[in-house]
Enzyme design. Structure first.
Site, PDB file in Angstrom:
ATOM      1  N   TRP A  84      27.500  43.532  52.852  1.00 17.25           N
ATOM      2  CA  TRP A  84      28.875  43.934  52.530  1.00 17.25           C
ATOM      3  C   TRP A  84      29.449  44.789  53.656  1.00 17.25           C
ATOM      4  CZ3 TRP A  84      31.303  43.830  47.299  1.00 17.25           C
ATOM      5  CH2 TRP A  84      30.626  42.960  46.426  1.00 17.25           C
TER       6      TRP A  84
ATOM      7  N   ASP B  93      31.850  46.959  53.794  1.00 14.07           N
ATOM      8  CA  ASP B  93      32.755  47.662  52.889  1.00 14.07           C
ATOM      9  C   ASP B  93      33.493  48.826  53.540  1.00 14.07           C
ATOM     10  OD1 ASP B  93      30.673  49.418  53.187  1.00 14.07           O
ATOM     11  OD2 ASP B  93      30.139  49.527  51.077  1.00 14.07           O
TER      12      ASP B  93
ATOM     13  N   TYR C 248      35.309  43.212  52.602  1.00 12.51           N
ATOM     14  CA  TYR C 248      35.645  44.068  51.449  1.00 12.51           C
ATOM     15  C   TYR C 248      36.198  45.413  51.920  1.00 12.51           C
ATOM     16  CZ  TYR C 248      34.951  45.980  46.698  1.00 12.51           C
ATOM     17  OH  TYR C 248      35.127  46.510  45.429  1.00 12.51           O
TER      18      TYR C 248
ATOM     19  N   ARG D 227      42.013  49.215  47.562  1.00 14.56           N
ATOM     20  CA  ARG D 227      40.983  48.316  47.037  1.00 14.56           C
ATOM     21  C   ARG D 227      40.656  48.644  45.578  1.00 14.56           C
ATOM     22  NH1 ARG D 227      35.518  48.673  50.341  1.00 14.56           N
ATOM     23  NH2 ARG D 227      35.029  50.286  48.811  1.00 14.56           N
ATOM     24  N   ASP D 228      40.213  47.620  44.865  1.00 14.96           N
ATOM     25  CA  ASP D 228      39.775  47.784  43.472  1.00 14.96           C
ATOM     26  C   ASP D 228      40.907  48.368  42.626  1.00 14.96           C
ATOM     27  OD1 ASP D 228      37.845  47.399  41.540  1.00 14.96           O
ATOM     28  OD2 ASP D 228      36.744  49.252  41.936  1.00 14.96           O
TER      29      ASP D 228
ATOM     30  N   SER E  83      35.186  51.450  42.991  1.00 13.42           N
ATOM     31  CA  SER E  83      35.039  50.945  44.357  1.00 13.42           C
ATOM     32  C   SER E  83      36.292  51.141  45.198  1.00 13.42           C
ATOM     33  CB  SER E  83      34.630  49.470  44.330  1.00 13.42           C
ATOM     34  OG  SER E  83      33.271  49.361  43.985  1.00 13.42           O
TER      35      SER E  83
ATOM     36  N   ASP F 299      37.340  40.586  43.704  1.00 12.64           N
ATOM     37  CA  ASP F 299      38.299  41.051  42.669  1.00 12.64           C
ATOM     38  C   ASP F 299      39.773  41.026  43.084  1.00 12.64           C
ATOM     39  OD1 ASP F 299      36.052  41.523  41.183  1.00 12.64           O
ATOM     40  OD2 ASP F 299      36.286  43.694  41.079  1.00 12.64           O
TER      41      ASP F 299
ATOM     42  N   TRP G 257      36.738  36.265  32.980  1.00  8.90           N
ATOM     43  CA  TRP G 257      37.982  36.823  33.536  1.00  8.90           C
ATOM     44  C   TRP G 257      38.978  35.666  33.724  1.00  8.90           C
ATOM     45  CZ3 TRP G 257      37.816  40.572  38.408  1.00  8.90           C
ATOM     46  CH2 TRP G 257      39.101  41.069  38.642  1.00  8.90           C
TER      47      TRP G 257
ATOM     48  N   ASN H   4      28.606  40.287  39.086  1.00  9.47           N
ATOM     49  CA  ASN H   4      28.641  40.238  37.625  1.00  9.47           C
ATOM     50  C   ASN H   4      27.308  39.730  37.074  1.00  9.47           C
ATOM     51  OD1 ASN H   4      29.824  39.509  34.767  1.00  9.47           O
ATOM     52  ND2 ASN H   4      31.313  40.807  35.818  1.00  9.47           N
TER      53      ASN H   4
ATOM     54  N   TRP I  88      31.105  45.772  33.291  1.00  7.21           N
ATOM     55  CA  TRP I  88      30.626  45.316  34.612  1.00  7.21           C
ATOM     56  C   TRP I  88      29.751  46.331  35.331  1.00  7.21           C
ATOM     57  CZ3 TRP I  88      32.348  49.132  37.730  1.00  7.21           C
ATOM     58  CH2 TRP I  88      33.550  49.779  37.368  1.00  7.21           C
TER      59      TRP I  88
ATOM     60  N   GLU J  86      21.795  48.203  44.504  1.00  6.91           N
ATOM     61  CA  GLU J  86      22.955  49.019  44.895  1.00  6.91           C
ATOM     62  C   GLU J  86      23.825  49.190  43.653  1.00  6.91           C
ATOM     63  OE1 GLU J  86      24.938  47.478  48.367  1.00  6.91           O
ATOM     64  OE2 GLU J  86      23.120  47.575  49.583  1.00  6.91           O
TER      65      GLU J  86
ATOM     66  N   ASP K 289      26.911  49.939  40.921  1.00  8.26           N
ATOM     67  CA  ASP K 289      28.275  49.436  40.676  1.00  8.26           C
ATOM     68  C   ASP K 289      29.302  50.556  40.612  1.00  8.26           C
ATOM     69  OD1 ASP K 289      27.512  46.713  40.410  1.00  8.26           O
ATOM     70  OD2 ASP K 289      26.873  47.083  38.355  1.00  8.26           O
TER      71      ASP K 289
HETATM   72  C1  BGC Z   1      30.739  48.906  46.385  1.00  7.40           C
HETATM   73  C2  BGC Z   1      30.483  48.641  47.851  1.00  7.40           C
HETATM   74  C3  BGC Z   1      29.132  47.977  48.011  1.00  7.40           C
HETATM   75  C4  BGC Z   1      29.030  46.762  47.135  1.00  7.40           C
HETATM   76  C5  BGC Z   1      27.679  46.122  47.197  1.00  7.40           C
HETATM   77  C6  BGC Z   1      30.581  47.660  45.583  1.00  7.40           C
HETATM   78  O1  BGC Z   1      30.680  47.941  44.225  1.00  7.40           O
HETATM   79  O2  BGC Z   1      32.006  49.450  46.223  1.00  7.40           O
HETATM   80  O3  BGC Z   1      30.497  49.847  48.557  1.00  7.40           O
HETATM   81  O4  BGC Z   1      28.925  47.625  49.350  1.00  7.40           O
HETATM   82  O5  BGC Z   1      29.307  47.100  45.801  1.00  7.40           O
HETATM   83  O6  BGC Z   1      26.699  46.961  46.665  1.00  7.40           O
END
Ligand code: BGC
Length: 454
Positions: A144, A146, A179, A184-185, A191, A231, A279, A315, A375, A407, A409
């Site tokens: 990612w 991110d 991402y 965002r989000d 996120s 999303d 969704w 998800n 989620w 990782e 959520d």
């Molecule tokens: C987070 C990102 C992360 C990704 C994968 C998202 O929910 O906001 O920072 O890289 O999940 O774990």
């Protein structure tokens, strides 16, 4: 008004004298563009869509995209337009391959995830469980991007993958997630990202994409597959009643458009995120979703590098549920396979011959949730079906692991600025750290509940 119009007319006669010429592959027009509208010699400014015109090598060719913006940014031939090459970045990666992008490639394993897994496994005292946990490092996941700070990692991985491909003779494929949209989000908090629309977000986002493109361009032998902005477009289908999403609509569309065009220009195969069965899979959402995705595809010039859509990213839904989870009641499309089979014809009828990838990284266990919309760090989840192109469906290019399992959520700490109350629901494992950071307790249940077992 009159004098301004007169001046504008004069200026349009003398474009070369009022602005520097844009470089090859540079932007030369589009809504909101105020830079150069002519191109360096040997290239032509071509309208790719309303948001973006680009200096492409050679003379003007008609495009299929619409051009409703002003003449200053539509096709303008350069002074001496000799056609020398035909497509952006005339490397081997610039001609899309028909069919499945994974065919003939080996997926490069993310060193970032491998390091997380190694540390996570080392923290487990039960040696049997620790060995199973360590084996996850061999399963391909997506990397990612991110934040801008992650982009240098991409350069390292590309270079590493390129060297690996050369030394082993097996071509490498790198999986990434784009991402970093501003705001965002928009319908949740966990996120929220680094860019804000109010603070130069769109320009910052374009800079983020440009840096990614610059890295990828250097390694045409490495194939890159990208999931585009989890999303984001799904939020534009169903969540425009949320003020932050309504406010972000134009910017999201412009940014996604920019990402699609720029990444296509360096040969990246792309799947736009399309939420999941619970969704956009509700019957009332299918047609609006298909319309939006087809429009975005069309606005990006219908590039063959835009393969289709990614579903179930981060998800927990099954690809094929043994029986409908009671929480899906009322939706005939109660798993990802049913959702994809319902959405694909709607996309095709809108002119988007999309294929799909489906995240199954955390879908090993089913019937865990209180509500389908939950989620965040769902308790009891296990790693799911391993990535494979053997999907049993011509509509599905690959089963993938997009969310790196382990990782988080989203945080359950209510004093965090990114606290989302979904992460404190009774079906969410707590206490949970910030989104994207390592969540050891969660990783351990993913390992022990993996299905198929590790
Ligand atoms: C987070 C990102 C992360 C990704 C994968 C998202 O929910 O906001 O920072 O890289 O999940 O774990």
């Amino acid at each position: 008004m009159k004098s301004a119009a007169f001046f504008a007319a004069l200026v349009s006669l003398l474009p070369a004298y009022v602005a520097a010429q844009a470089a090859e592959y540079g932007q030369c027009g589009g809504i909101g563009w105020s830079g150069a509208t002519t191109c360096v010699s040997g290239t032509t400014c071509q309208v790719l869509n309303d948001y973006y015109s680009q200096c492409l090598p050679g003379a003007a060719v008609p495009t299929s995209s619409s051009s409703s913006h002003s003449s200053s940014s539509s096709s303008v031939s350069s002074a001496s337009g000799t056609a020398t090459s035909s497509a952006p970045g005339s490397t081997s990666s610039s001609t899309p391959t028909a069919g499945n992008p994974w065919t003939g490639y080996e997926v490069y394993l993310s060193p970032y995830y491998a390091a997380e897994i190694a540390a996570g496994a080392a923290a487990i005292t039960d040696s049997t469980l620790a060995a199973k946990a360590a084996s996850v490092a061999q399963i391909p996941t997506f990397t990612w991007l991110d934040s801008v700070s992650k982009i240098p990692d991409l350069g390292t991985y590309l270079s590493d993958a390129s060297a690996l491909g050369k030394s082993t003779g097996t071509k490498q494929l790198l999986q990434i997630v784009i991402y970093d949209l501003p705001d965002r989000d928009c319908a949740a908090k966990a996120s929220n990202g680094e860019f804000s629309i109010a603070d130069n977000g769109e320009a910052n986002y374009k800079g983020y994409i440009d840096q990614i493109v610059a890295q990828i361009k250097q390694f045409p032998d490495v194939r890159v597959v990208a999931v585009i902005e989890p999303d984001s477009l799904a939020n534009l289908v169903t969540n425009l009643s949320v003020q932050k999403c309504a406010n972000a609509q134009t910017t999201y569309l412009a940014c996604v458009n920019y990402a699609l065009i720029q990444l296509a220009s360096v040969g990246v195969y792309m799947y736009m995120d399309a939420g999941h069965a619970g969704w956009l899979g509700w019957p009332a959402n299918l047609t609006p979703a298909a319309q939006l995705f087809a429009q975005v595809y069309s606005n990006a010039g219908k590039s063959s590098f835009i393969k289709g859509l990614a579903t179930n990213v981060a998800n927990y839904n099954a690809l094929v549920a043994a029986s409908p989870d009671p929480i899906t009641q009322g939706n005939p499309n109660y798993d990802e396979s049913l959702y994809i089979n319902a959405l694909a014809p709607a996309l095709q009828s809108q002119g988007f011959p999309a294929t799909f990838i489906v995240d199954q990284g955390r879908s090993g266990q089913q019937n865990l949730r209180q509500q389908w919309g939950d989620w965040c760090n769902i308790k009891g989840a296990g790693y799911g079906t391993r990535p494979t192109t053997n999907t049993g469906s011509s509509l599905i290019d690959s089963i993938v692991w997009v969310k790196p399992g382990g990782e988080c959520d989203g945080t359950s700490n209510s004093s965090s600025p990114r606290y989302d109350s979904t992460c404190s629901l009774s079906d969410a494992l707590q206490p949970a750290p910030e989104a994207g950071t390592w969540f050891q307790a969660y990783f351990e249940t993913l390992v022990s509940a993996a299905n198929p077992p590790l």
